[in-house]
Design a protein around this motif. Structure first.
Motif, PDB file in Angstrom:
ATOM      1  N   LYS A   1      12.861 -30.863  38.626  1.00  0.00           N
ATOM      2  CA  LYS A   1      12.166 -30.511  37.386  1.00  0.00           C
ATOM      3  C   LYS A   1      11.865 -31.778  36.578  1.00  0.00           C
ATOM      4  CE  LYS A   1      14.189 -25.899  36.951  1.00  0.00           C
ATOM      5  NZ  LYS A   1      14.930 -24.951  36.071  1.00  0.00           N
ATOM      6  N   VAL A   2      10.865 -31.684  35.731  1.00  0.00           N
ATOM      7  CA  VAL A   2      10.488 -32.827  34.907  1.00  0.00           C
ATOM      8  C   VAL A   2      11.538 -33.055  33.834  1.00  0.00           C
ATOM      9  CG1 VAL A   2       8.768 -33.777  33.320  1.00  0.00           C
ATOM     10  CG2 VAL A   2       8.032 -32.463  35.321  1.00  0.00           C
ATOM     11  N   ALA A   3      12.181 -34.212  33.915  1.00  0.00           N
ATOM     12  CA  ALA A   3      13.196 -34.549  32.916  1.00  0.00           C
ATOM     13  C   ALA A   3      12.580 -35.303  31.741  1.00  0.00           C
ATOM     14  CB  ALA A   3      14.301 -35.387  33.556  1.00  0.00           C
ATOM     15  N   SER A   4      11.566 -36.127  32.037  1.00  0.00           N
ATOM     16  CA  SER A   4      10.893 -36.857  30.966  1.00  0.00           C
ATOM     17  C   SER A   4       9.513 -37.255  31.444  1.00  0.00           C
ATOM     18  CB  SER A   4      11.698 -38.098  30.568  1.00  0.00           C
ATOM     19  OG  SER A   4      11.747 -39.019  31.644  1.00  0.00           O
ATOM     20  N   LYS A   5       8.668 -37.559  30.507  1.00  0.00           N
ATOM     21  CA  LYS A   5       7.314 -37.998  30.856  1.00  0.00           C
ATOM     22  C   LYS A   5       6.862 -39.052  29.874  1.00  0.00           C
ATOM     23  CE  LYS A   5       5.539 -34.020  28.358  1.00  0.00           C
ATOM     24  NZ  LYS A   5       5.010 -32.661  28.488  1.00  0.00           N
ATOM     25  N   ASP A   6       6.049 -39.955  30.397  1.00  0.00           N
ATOM     26  CA  ASP A   6       5.470 -41.014  29.566  1.00  0.00           C
ATOM     27  C   ASP A   6       3.968 -41.035  29.831  1.00  0.00           C
ATOM     28  OD1 ASP A   6       5.782 -43.530  27.865  1.00  0.00           O
ATOM     29  OD2 ASP A   6       4.702 -44.294  29.618  1.00  0.00           O
ATOM     30  N   ILE A   7       3.193 -41.015  28.769  1.00  0.00           N
ATOM     31  CA  ILE A   7       1.731 -40.960  28.898  1.00  0.00           C
ATOM     32  C   ILE A   7       1.114 -42.127  28.128  1.00  0.00           C
ATOM     33  CG2 ILE A   7      -0.358 -39.579  28.515  1.00  0.00           C
ATOM     34  CD1 ILE A   7       1.472 -37.106  28.475  1.00  0.00           C
ATOM     35  N   GLU A   8       0.187 -42.816  28.783  1.00  0.00           N
ATOM     36  CA  GLU A   8      -0.585 -43.872  28.128  1.00  0.00           C
ATOM     37  C   GLU A   8      -2.067 -43.577  28.332  1.00  0.00           C
ATOM     38  OE1 GLU A   8       0.352 -46.366  26.218  1.00  0.00           O
ATOM     39  OE2 GLU A   8       2.479 -45.798  26.398  1.00  0.00           O
ATOM     40  N   GLY A   9      -2.814 -43.520  27.250  1.00  0.00           N
ATOM     41  CA  GLY A   9      -4.249 -43.266  27.332  1.00  0.00           C
ATOM     42  C   GLY A   9      -5.046 -44.506  26.969  1.00  0.00           C
ATOM     43  N   GLU A  10      -6.224 -44.634  27.564  1.00  0.00           N
ATOM     44  CA  GLU A  10      -7.079 -45.789  27.251  1.00  0.00           C
ATOM     45  C   GLU A  10      -8.519 -45.482  27.636  1.00  0.00           C
ATOM     46  OE1 GLU A  10      -6.557 -49.249  29.828  1.00  0.00           O
ATOM     47  OE2 GLU A  10      -5.423 -47.987  31.239  1.00  0.00           O
ATOM     48  N   LEU A  11      -9.432 -46.303  27.113  1.00  0.00           N
ATOM     49  CA  LEU A  11     -10.833 -46.283  27.508  1.00  0.00           C
ATOM     50  C   LEU A  11     -11.107 -47.534  28.325  1.00  0.00           C
ATOM     51  CD1 LEU A  11     -12.539 -45.144  24.180  1.00  0.00           C
ATOM     52  CD2 LEU A  11     -11.750 -43.729  26.087  1.00  0.00           C
ATOM     53  N   VAL A  12     -11.776 -47.357  29.450  1.00  0.00           N
ATOM     54  CA  VAL A  12     -12.054 -48.476  30.353  1.00  0.00           C
ATOM     55  C   VAL A  12     -13.565 -48.714  30.377  1.00  0.00           C
ATOM     56  CG1 VAL A  12     -11.845 -49.358  32.704  1.00  0.00           C
ATOM     57  CG2 VAL A  12     -10.044 -47.873  31.746  1.00  0.00           C
ATOM     58  N   ASP A  13     -13.957 -49.928  30.057  1.00  0.00           N
ATOM     59  CA  ASP A  13     -15.373 -50.294  30.049  1.00  0.00           C
ATOM     60  C   ASP A  13     -15.887 -50.386  31.484  1.00  0.00           C
ATOM     61  OD1 ASP A  13     -17.878 -51.344  29.712  1.00  0.00           O
ATOM     62  OD2 ASP A  13     -17.254 -53.124  28.614  1.00  0.00           O
TER      63      ASP A  13
END
Length: 334
Positions: free
Chosen positions: A52-64
């Motif tokens: 099961k998912v114990a933790s999550k890390d999300i990073e968002g960005e825009l790529v040219d």
């Protein structure tokens, strides 16, 4: 419960976390805007425990991606279609007898803007027509006019509508348009255009607001007083045929489908027509896109020499004209 929301089309680049209650971890909202200049990317790292998912890390960005190499295999796959499209785009539609530039639309009655407005009136038989600049700084040069040029003359796949509007609603529509478009000048040294503070924007070309909502009109003669506040700028003098303009009278107004469906809110907020009432106001919808009808009308005419109607102007001229010259130089270098 969403971790990431991708969206687009609204011409605004966004890659940030929102948390409505300021308590939850928040949601990444990622919008690469328009015209395929960027893509939205979310990198999600999950830590599992006992399946099961114990933790999550999300990073968002825009790529040219504007300067990425063209994919050769993709182009090869569509080579035959591209060749057919090239033949279509090179088809001659008519002959343009003079150069016209889209930048002129921002500063008064213009050859290119009035060409479209007048064609809308010819095609529909409406009393008045509205249209906005669709290109910032594009020149159609004297000579043969091709189908490719038609996509520059009219950029979008809108259809053509005719709506019933009262004179009061027409004035309200224009009041909102010019409030989005122009400043209230307090001195001759002020900008006449309503520019963004930084005057730098890939999506709006330096304007504070999207210029595809800067409607001007044909069929009426009017003045725009740039010293007046929002709601008091526009003074409609008469119909362009010399008849009186009556705020209580009903008129047939040609618009594109984006505007006629409520786009830009000039119909709803400006003219004050409730959104649920718009559909009942539309008395004509074209079967095909507006560009097709413009093309057929130009084909029929053969040779076109676009000229400004000179049916509207910015006033007082002793303030407006120097400000136009200054802003034109700043924005277009001429």
């Amino acid at each position: 419960g969403f971790d990431v929301i991708f969206f687009g089309h609204d011409h605004q680049k966004v890659a940030s976390v929102v948390s409505p209650d300021n308590l939850s971890e928040g949601t990444w909202i990622i919008d690469p805007a328009n015209n395929a200049r960027s893509i939205g990317l979310a990198t999600v790292t999950l830590t599992l425990k006992n399946g099961k998912v114990a933790s999550k890390d999300i990073e968002g960005e825009l790529v040219d991606i504007e300067h990425e190499e063209v994919d050769a295999d993709y182009m090869a796959h569509f080579k035959g279609d591209i060749e057919k499209l090239t033949v279509f785009c090179n088809k001659r539609v008519g002959e343009l007898e003079c150069d016209v530039n889209s930048s002129d639309l921002f500063f008064g009655s213009s050859a290119l803007g009035d060409l479209i407005l007048n064609l809308q009136l010819q095609i529909t038989g409406a009393d008045i027509s509205f249209n906005a600049p669709l290109l910032y700084n594009s020149t159609l040069q004297k000579g043969p006019l091709t189908m490719a040029d038609m996509f520059r003359l009219y950029k979008y796949e809108n259809k053509l509508y005719v709506m019933k509007m009262t004179g009061k609603e027409i004035k309200g529509h224009l009041e909102m348009s010019y409030a989005l478009w122009t400043n209230q000048m307090k001195s001759p040294e002020d900008h006449i255009m309503r520019l963004s503070p930084s005057n730098v924007s890939n999506e709006r070309e330096g304007f504070l607001n999207p210029f595809f909502n800067f409607d001007s009109a044909a069929g009426i003669d009017y003045e725009v007083d740039v010293t007046k506040p929002e709601g008091e700028k526009v003074r409609i003098l008469r119909m362009s045929n010399g008849d009186p303009f009556d705020e209580d009278k009903w008129y047939k107004v040609a618009v594109n489908s984006y505007r006629g469906n409520g786009g830009g809110e000039l119909i709803t907020k400006g003219a004050g027509i409730p959104k649920e009432e718009i559909d009942n106001r539309i008395i004509y919808r074209s079967e095909l896109d507006q560009r097709y009808y413009l093309m057929k009308e130009i084909e029929r005419m053969g040779h076109i020499t676009p000229k400004p109607n000179n049916n509207w102007r910015f006033v007082p001229e002793e303030w407006a004209n120097p400000a136009i010259e200054h802003d034109r130089m700043q924005m277009f270098g001429r």
